[in-house]
Enzyme design. Sequence first.
Site, PDB file in Angstrom:
ATOM      1  CD  GLU A  51      -1.688  -2.395   1.630  1.00 49.78           C
ATOM      2  OE1 GLU A  51      -0.499  -2.593   1.974  1.00 49.78           O
ATOM      3  OE2 GLU A  51      -2.572  -3.280   1.683  1.00 49.78           O
ATOM      4  CG  PHE A 113      -9.576 -10.170  11.134  1.00 47.45           C
ATOM      5  CD1 PHE A 113      -8.329 -10.520  11.620  1.00 47.45           C
ATOM      6  CD2 PHE A 113      -9.781 -10.182   9.752  1.00 47.45           C
ATOM      7  CE1 PHE A 113      -7.299 -10.873  10.762  1.00 47.45           C
ATOM      8  CE2 PHE A 113      -8.749 -10.530   8.890  1.00 47.45           C
ATOM      9  CZ  PHE A 113      -7.500 -10.872   9.395  1.00 47.45           C
ATOM     10  CD  GLN A 114      -7.165  -7.660   7.717  1.00 45.65           C
ATOM     11  OE1 GLN A 114      -8.051  -7.478   6.884  1.00 45.65           O
ATOM     12  NE2 GLN A 114      -5.963  -8.108   7.408  1.00 45.65           N
ATOM     13  CE  LYS A 163     -16.675  -7.449   3.545  1.00 48.68           C
ATOM     14  NZ  LYS A 163     -15.882  -8.605   3.974  1.00 48.68           N
ATOM     15  CG  MET A 476      22.104  12.794   3.703  1.00 52.83           C
ATOM     16  SD  MET A 476      23.309  13.958   3.020  1.00 52.83           S
ATOM     17  CE  MET A 476      22.402  14.616   1.635  1.00 52.83           C
TER      18      MET A 476
HETATM   19  C1  LIG Z   1      12.025   6.225   5.741  1.00 53.52           C
HETATM   20  C2  LIG Z   1      13.301   6.900   6.101  1.00 53.52           C
HETATM   21  N1  LIG Z   1      14.134   6.346   7.003  1.00 53.52           N
HETATM   22  C3  LIG Z   1      15.306   6.956   7.312  1.00 53.52           C
HETATM   23  C4  LIG Z   1      15.658   8.138   6.730  1.00 53.52           C
HETATM   24  C5  LIG Z   1      16.970   8.845   7.111  1.00 53.52           C
HETATM   25  N2  LIG Z   1      17.856   8.942   5.954  1.00 53.52           N
HETATM   26  C6  LIG Z   1      17.961  10.055   5.197  1.00 53.52           C
HETATM   27  S1  LIG Z   1      19.014   9.888   3.945  1.00 53.52           S
HETATM   28  C7  LIG Z   1      19.414   8.336   4.388  1.00 53.52           C
HETATM   29  C8  LIG Z   1      20.409   7.541   3.610  1.00 53.52           C
HETATM   30  C9  LIG Z   1      19.943   7.190   2.253  1.00 53.52           C
HETATM   31  O1  LIG Z   1      20.820   6.229   1.717  1.00 53.52           O
HETATM   32  P1  LIG Z   1      20.674   5.761   0.213  1.00 53.52           P
HETATM   33  O2  LIG Z   1      19.275   5.446  -0.105  1.00 53.52           O
HETATM   34  O3  LIG Z   1      21.647   4.673  -0.031  1.00 53.52           O
HETATM   35  O4  LIG Z   1      21.050   7.069  -0.601  1.00 53.52           O
HETATM   36  P2  LIG Z   1      22.409   7.907  -0.642  1.00 53.52           P
HETATM   37  O5  LIG Z   1      22.355   8.913   0.469  1.00 53.52           O
HETATM   38  O6  LIG Z   1      23.543   6.949  -0.462  1.00 53.52           O
HETATM   39  O7  LIG Z   1      22.393   8.564  -1.973  1.00 53.52           O
HETATM   40  C10 LIG Z   1      18.701   7.956   5.529  1.00 53.52           C
HETATM   41  C11 LIG Z   1      18.836   6.651   6.217  1.00 53.52           C
HETATM   42  C12 LIG Z   1      14.732   8.697   5.812  1.00 53.52           C
HETATM   43  N3  LIG Z   1      14.948   9.865   5.216  1.00 53.52           N
HETATM   44  N4  LIG Z   1      13.595   8.042   5.499  1.00 53.52           N
END
Ligand SMILES: Cc1ncc(C[n+]2csc(CCOP(=O)(O)OP(=O)(O)O)c2C)c(N)n1
Length: 561
Positions: A51, A113-114, A163, A476
């Site tokens: 979803e 349920f659900q 429902k 990042m």
């Molecule tokens: C759902 C979610 N969980 C955690 C984060 C924190 N976060 C921001 S950037 C990042 C790293 C992303 O790594 P990647 O997808 O490999 O991309 P890159 O930065 O290496 O280009 C994380 C963990 C987020 N933005 N969204």
Amino acid sequence: MKLQGSEIVVKSLLSENVDTIFGYPGGAIMPVYDSLYGYLDQINHVLTRHEQGAIHAAQGYARVSDKVGVCFATSGPGATNLITGLADAMIDSTPLVCITGQVAKHLLGTDAFQETDIIGISTPVTKWNIQVTKAEDIAPAIAKAFYIAKSGRPGPVVIDITKDAQFSEADFSYEKCTKVRSYKALPKVDTTKVDEAIQLINEAKQPYILVGQGVTLGNAEKEFMDFVEQSGIPVAWTLLGVQNIPTNHPQNMGMLGMHGNYAPNLLTNECDVLIAIGMRFDDRVTGNVEKYAKQAKVIHLELDPAEIDKIIKADVAVVGDCKESLPMFTKQIKKKEYTEWYARFKELQKEEYEEVIQHDMNPSTEGMLMSEVIRVINENKKEGAILTVDVGQHQMAASRYFQFDSNKSNVQSGGLGTMGFGLPSAIGAKLGAPKRQVISISGDGGFQMNIQELGTIAQEELDIKILVLNNQFLGMVRQWQELFFERRYSFTDMKSPDLVKLADSYGIQAKSINQRGDLQEAIKEFLNSKGSYLLEVVVEKEDNVFPMMPTGAAVDEVRLS
Ligand SMILES: Cc1ncc(C[n+]2csc(CCOP(=O)(O)OP(=O)(O)O)c2C)c(N)n1
């Protein structure tokens, strides 16, 4: 004409000209799915693999098509799986109508349920929501939902239908909603405020335009560019505002914010009149608000009165639709050259070019850099291409370097920064704009968050160019660990599956490269291929995105290294 509630759902959607729905069935929404089966010649339903995939696809669809994105989910886990997408759509003002099934009315509140209280859960992340327990209330709820989702500042709406309401019958007639008591979608523009603002601009020596997504949402791209060109004022953009001015336009000074360009950030603190259009002074843009544009008179053109003075105090607030207000500005604005002001931008641009861009574009590192991959994409992509990206270093590299040449071409998670957004939103973007090339760029981390949507792409036989920039890290976060946590790489190195084999198992063409010498040819093959194609480019493991505004820093404390 008496119809079953579930049929009313489908007929109401048809009355709103819905032809595409993203969703996933389950017990509590089965009657609606059953009714949908009778209308497959009029509605294309896309079965995603999750979803979350459905709602991000609906967001991608809405962003490029200017229509409302529609998705279906069942009760309980189906509904809760929509929450991240709702929060994302809420903060990025994306119009969505999400219909969830709910347990029968007599079971409400029994932990059936659900059963989950999706109205309670989704309230903070929806523009409006409603639970419907009677068939006769379905059509009016859907009409109101479409009006609220799309009008004024857009946003997501949830309609939760029990429902028994789907099974029972009611008379059907559909009346579109055009107003809701106590909700003013478009405040009227106050022309005295426009006059005040124009006077400030006409007297300014160093005026500066900051543009956000509001211009795109208001379909005011033309009115915006008319104003820009008539005024001669330099423009910088937020992450979601990038597409409002062509990348190579001479007045385009670049990107604002944490990883934005050097000059646009620094000169925010040197302009004398700051003209913010359809943007909300996100903290990623302002950095430390105590030190933000203190010297400038601020003019804020904004549809949502709640945004005025929320973060940055406006000296003149022009509340209303910028499609209406911008032409008033264009008519009265004095065109000037601002030669010295532009020279100041050029000076800092040169500094950024020498310190950062030159290296990013033509690096001497052994491994490839994300930025040079984007450069080669620019050289080979089709006109009007749409970019969808995920979140992280690649998102910043793409936003900085991808050459946007058309409206509604930028699909990314701005306010929420939702990893896993890039791939499913590309599904919606392709269905919302089938004639345009769709390029989706993810990091290895975010790609694996909704990797299952490769199945949807394969089943729907969509033509999406999927690029994974694999640095084998949550890049990042690793960058921040390197710069601010003494290189303590706590849980940021990441293994990926063999993406070529994975794509192959779905019947999607794929290739992986790790040598610079293969880049040109691989990108050409990737972008000129027929149908979907997954290209993995293994990039330098520990590269950083600069410029950078550290947390708490002011816009003029942006770092080049
Ligand atoms: C759902 C979610 N969980 C955690 C984060 C924190 N976060 C921001 S950037 C990042 C790293 C992303 O790594 P990647 O997808 O490999 O991309 P890159 O930065 O290496 O280009 C994380 C963990 C987020 N933005 N969204």
